[in-house]
Design a protein around this motif. Structure first.
Motif, PDB file in Angstrom:
ATOM      1  N   SER A 299       0.807  -1.237   0.186  1.00  0.00           N
ATOM      2  CA  SER A 299       0.115   0.049  -0.196  1.00  0.00           C
ATOM      3  C   SER A 299       1.031   1.337  -0.045  1.00  0.00           C
ATOM      4  O   SER A 299       2.073   1.135   0.192  1.00  0.00           O
ATOM      5  N   LYS A 301       0.269   5.355   1.154  1.00  0.00           N
ATOM      6  CA  LYS A 301      -0.633   6.513   1.755  1.00  0.00           C
ATOM      7  C   LYS A 301      -0.025   7.783   2.109  1.00  0.00           C
ATOM      8  O   LYS A 301       1.330   7.971   2.404  1.00  0.00           O
ATOM      9  N   PRO A 312      -5.042  10.458   0.802  1.00  0.00           N
ATOM     10  CA  PRO A 312      -5.205   9.281  -0.082  1.00  0.00           C
ATOM     11  C   PRO A 312      -4.560   8.141   0.023  1.00  0.00           C
ATOM     12  O   PRO A 312      -3.380   8.368   0.477  1.00  0.00           O
ATOM     13  N   ALA A 313      -5.060   6.905  -0.503  1.00  0.00           N
ATOM     14  CA  ALA A 313      -4.430   5.560  -0.154  1.00  0.00           C
ATOM     15  C   ALA A 313      -4.833   4.960  -1.182  1.00  0.00           C
ATOM     16  O   ALA A 313      -6.053   4.780  -1.522  1.00  0.00           O
ATOM     17  N   VAL A 314      -4.023   3.923  -1.398  1.00  0.00           N
ATOM     18  CA  VAL A 314      -4.058   2.912  -2.479  1.00  0.00           C
ATOM     19  C   VAL A 314      -3.657   1.506  -1.792  1.00  0.00           C
ATOM     20  O   VAL A 314      -2.610   1.670  -1.307  1.00  0.00           O
ATOM     21  N   TYR A 315      -4.330   0.456  -2.351  1.00  0.00           N
ATOM     22  CA  TYR A 315      -3.652  -0.970  -1.643  1.00  0.00           C
ATOM     23  C   TYR A 315      -3.998  -2.131  -2.342  1.00  0.00           C
ATOM     24  O   TYR A 315      -4.563  -2.159  -3.294  1.00  0.00           O
ATOM     25  N   TYR A 316      -3.158  -3.183  -2.179  1.00  0.00           N
ATOM     26  CA  TYR A 316      -3.467  -4.491  -2.894  1.00  0.00           C
ATOM     27  C   TYR A 316      -3.062  -5.602  -1.771  1.00  0.00           C
ATOM     28  O   TYR A 316      -1.880  -5.741  -1.315  1.00  0.00           O
ATOM     29  N   TYR A 345      -8.029  -5.269  -3.963  1.00  0.00           N
ATOM     30  CA  TYR A 345      -7.402  -4.034  -4.104  1.00  0.00           C
ATOM     31  C   TYR A 345      -8.319  -2.800  -3.893  1.00  0.00           C
ATOM     32  O   TYR A 345      -9.727  -3.004  -4.137  1.00  0.00           O
ATOM     33  N   ALA A 347      -9.120   1.781  -3.330  1.00  0.00           N
ATOM     34  CA  ALA A 347      -8.233   3.126  -3.060  1.00  0.00           C
ATOM     35  C   ALA A 347      -9.344   3.996  -2.232  1.00  0.00           C
ATOM     36  O   ALA A 347     -10.431   3.836  -2.341  1.00  0.00           O
ATOM     37  N   ASN A 348      -8.892   5.080  -1.534  1.00  0.00           N
ATOM     38  CA  ASN A 348      -9.699   5.701  -0.544  1.00  0.00           C
ATOM     39  C   ASN A 348      -8.922   7.047  -0.495  1.00  0.00           C
ATOM     40  O   ASN A 348      -7.882   7.086  -0.375  1.00  0.00           O
ATOM     41  N   GLU A 365     -14.309   5.472  -0.537  1.00  0.00           N
ATOM     42  CA  GLU A 365     -13.550   4.148  -0.614  1.00  0.00           C
ATOM     43  C   GLU A 365     -14.055   3.520  -1.743  1.00  0.00           C
ATOM     44  O   GLU A 365     -15.379   3.163  -2.022  1.00  0.00           O
ATOM     45  N   ARG A 367     -13.562  -0.319  -2.992  1.00  0.00           N
ATOM     46  CA  ARG A 367     -12.840  -1.867  -2.789  1.00  0.00           C
ATOM     47  C   ARG A 367     -13.444  -2.998  -3.942  1.00  0.00           C
ATOM     48  O   ARG A 367     -14.508  -2.927  -3.978  1.00  0.00           O
TER      49      ARG A 367
END
Length: 684
Positions: A299, A301, A312-316, A345, A347-348, A365, A367
């Motif tokens: 991730s 952030k 903002p944040a992105v993750y997998y 995955y 993003a928020n 968010e 998801r």
């Protein structure tokens, strides 16, 4: 003392970890527990000599002390200090993590009265964690604020890519948190925060014990300009405490932290791989089970500064699971192992700003959850190969979730008020857009004493296992509806120089609660929505900070307890999870400094579980039996001098025979010993 947050507030005067900050007891200042002090007093005075010797406090300890009430915790969308939150939040800090007799997140959470940890595999292998009578699928797990909850099943929620040695702090928010974290924060949320490092250093941590146990950790912190880098590895293994309970686990984790005048960037990457004997994990009818999992998580952030704060944040997250009903010598009818691969995955964006009327937060968010399997999901037109295995995925499913958040916090004199709402849409369902509001309110009746109340709502989507699993003893239900609940709670929180704690009463009403049920011990488990389920309970904690007033060699004592009663509408079925909640839990903690640099930590936990299970003998049903209540006693002796820590711990000191889940018997007395050493690196 720790810096306060960047926004203005009136910090309340509470307790300062001054003379006892390196004691593991202070962990339980951040928790919430209870037990019989008389029992502890007998053990303490029989095992510990009376010491009246006075010593000068190490100045290095004083530099590490800070006020717990000034820690910013993740209990609402707008930033809030521990002292401001009108909810019950347990905060376990690094000092306490090092002191307690636990070497996994699961073991550590056992010492929180409001948390129920039902362990199948020990030492972090597998555990079902729930809060206040909920189920293991009804809590949200976060790593540094990023959702890592597994959509396949809550059994995998704590497949973490980090070891306990790399955790800086754990925050446990008790009660629904949908308006803060989104769907699946049904009965609470657990946020695991990793260590960021300080300067340039390296740490080695190694321990061993009976049952062929080994736990080794190596980590390095490297500062390069404004970027702080943390790299850590962990290897843990055991031959097992009984047949088919061996395990082997490997973790790797990287954290990068960039600090600028415009904001902070946090990047994390973690991998985990483990295999373990799963003796009777999912059914005692076939005890020779085995499971292997692989986890990849990453991730990024950003937290901005300025009047309008943007985050903002992105993750997998990728999780692969192979389950073997027969580790060896399979039955003639056995069609092969179960293979699952989930890809999640998202993003928020969370933003907040302060103005004359308080603080306002707005967030969104997205998801996406996908699964490939040969058991779970809908039939695919074209099968896909299972990575690294001689098998194919034949089924799949996916869903997308879009959530919006709005929250406002107001602080007026002795009053604090926070209200928020989450709007939610889930693809593939007929729910449409649903809204889940919540409100928290508190009033300071005295300095360090406040009354509080809250009302919150939440939902949980069924996992892919709930929907689709087909096996010899379990059958899923693709027509399941989401769970919904509404919870109200209220109580008093107090924080004085010598005593701290809380007393709270809560009531939760659930609708369409999902459980695995059957009508008799001979039938197959099936998932269904229970029409109604209500939970009424109370939780209390008293922390006696005796050392603060009576001297360095006087123990600190923490007592906390939970009572919870779950009432169902129907009585004509056997419940596997929902009705097997803890009715009573009692936790007693004592930390004592014996001599300078040497301390002992003692934990006593009592559990009384509702419900029953089908007892098996020689892989055959032998009748329905109730869960037996039990006491567990753990202890740890630590010596710390400069950069070296030596320790020895004993879990289940009195070799109690017990089980948390059906026929899965837990280990007896387990003795471990080890060391931690930190090298300071001076860069030229």
């Amino acid at each position: 003392m720790m810096r306060t947050s960047k926004f203005n507030h009136d910090a309340q005067s509470v307790l300062f970890f001054r003379k006892w900050g390196r004691k593991s007891y202070s962990l339980f200042l951040a928790l919430k527990k209870v037990v019989a002090i008389s029992v502890l007093a007998v053990i303490y005075f029989l095992s510990t000599p009376v010491i009246t010797l006075a010593t000068t406090q190490d100045t290095s300890e004083v530099k590490m002390e800070y006020d717990l009430d000034e820690i910013e915790v993740s209990a609402q969308r707008t930033p809030a200090l521990y002292s401001q939150v009108a909810r019950i939040v347990s905060v376990i800090e690094r000092k306490e993590i090092e002191a307690v007799p636990a070497q996994s997140v699961q073991d550590l959470l056992e010492y929180i009265a409001g948390v129920d940890v039902r362990q199948r595999g020990t030492e972090g292998v597998q555990a079902d964690v729930s809060i206040r009578g909920g189920t293991f699928d009804q809590i949200l797990i976060l790593l540094n604020g990023i959702n890592i909850t597994d959509p396949q099943t809550g059994h995998h929620n704590l497949n973490l890519p980090v070891s306990l040695a790399q955790i800086e702090r754990i925050e446990v928010l008790e009660g629904p948190a949908a308006r803060v974290y989104g769907p699946n924060a049904f009965s609470g949320a657990i946020n695991i925060i990793t260590r960021k490092g300080n300067g340039n250093s390296a740490t080695v941590n190694a321990s061993g014990g009976n049952f062929g146990y080994f736990d080794g950790n190596a980590s390095a912190n490297v500062q390069t300009g404004r970027v702080s880098n943390v790299l850590a590895f962990n290897k843990k293994r055991s031959d097992g405490y009984t047949n088919n309970t061996d395990f082997d686990e490997l973790n790797g984790f990287y954290g990068g932290y960039l600090n600028t005048t415009d904001g902070d960037l946090n990047v994390q990457l973690g991998i985990s791989e483990k295999g373990f004997g799963a003796n009777s994990f999912y059914t005692p009818k076939y005890p020779n089970q085995y499971e292997a999992t692989k986890t990849l998580f990453t991730s990024a952030k950003w937290n901005s500064t300025g009047d309008l704060h943007l985050s903002p944040a992105v993750y997998y997250r990728r999780h692969q699971d192979r389950f073997e009903l027969f580790r060896n010598n399979p039955a003639s009818w056995y069609g092969g192992h179960n293979y699952h691969l989930t890809n999640t995955y998202g993003a928020n964006l969370n933003s907040w700003f302060a103005w004359d009327a308080g603080k306002t937060a707005v967030g969104f968010e997205y998801r996406s959850e996908h699964i490939l399997s040969n058991v779970l999901g809908k039939e695919m037109d074209h099968p896909k190969d299972v990575p690294g295995e001689d098998a194919q995925f034949t089924k799949s499913d996916s869903r997308n979730t879009l959530s919006g958040f709005l929250e406002h916090s107001l602080y007026i004199s002795k009053w604090t008020f926070t209200a928020g709402i989450m709007g939610n849409y889930i693809s593939g369902s007929d729910l449409g857009i649903n809204f889940f509001p919540g409100v928290d309110l508190s009033y300071d009746i005295l300095d360090g004493v406040k009354l509080y109340s809250s009302f919150n709502t939440s939902l949980r989507m069924p996992t892919f296992t709930d929907l689709y699993y087909q096996g010899p003893t379990n059958v899923g239900n693709p027509d399941l509806k989401p769970e919904k609940s509404a919870t109200i709670e209220g109580g008093i929180k107090f924080s004085k120089p010598v005593v701290k704690g809380h007393v709270v009463v809560f009531y939760r009403k659930g609708k369409n609660i999902i459980d695995w049920v059957k009508e008799s011990e001979d039938e197959i488990w099936m998932t269904q929505n229970l029409t109604r389920l209500t939970s009424f309970g109370a939780e209390a904690q008293v922390q006696l900070l005796l050392r603060k007033r009576l001297g360095e060699f006087v123990p600190n004592v923490d007592v906390s307890c939970l009572f919870n009663n779950v009432d169902k509408q129907e009585d004509d079925f056997i419940s596997r999870y929902v009705l097997d909640n803890l009715k009573h839990k009692l936790v007693l903690s004592v930390n004592q400094r014996l001599i300078k640099n040497v301390s002992i930590d003692l934990k006593m936990v009592y559990q009384d579980r509702e419900g029953s299970y089908t007892r098996f003998e020689d892989a055959a049903p032998a009748g329905e039996v109730s869960y037996d209540p039990f006491w567990l006693v753990d202890t740890k002796l630590s010596y710390k001098r400069r950069n070296l820590t030596l320790f020895s711990s004993v879990n289940n000191l009195f070799d109690t025979t017990y089980n948390d889940i059906e026929n899965v018997v837990q280990p007896g007395r387990w003795v471990k010993a080890g060391l931690i050493y930190t090298f300071q690196i001076n860069k030229k």
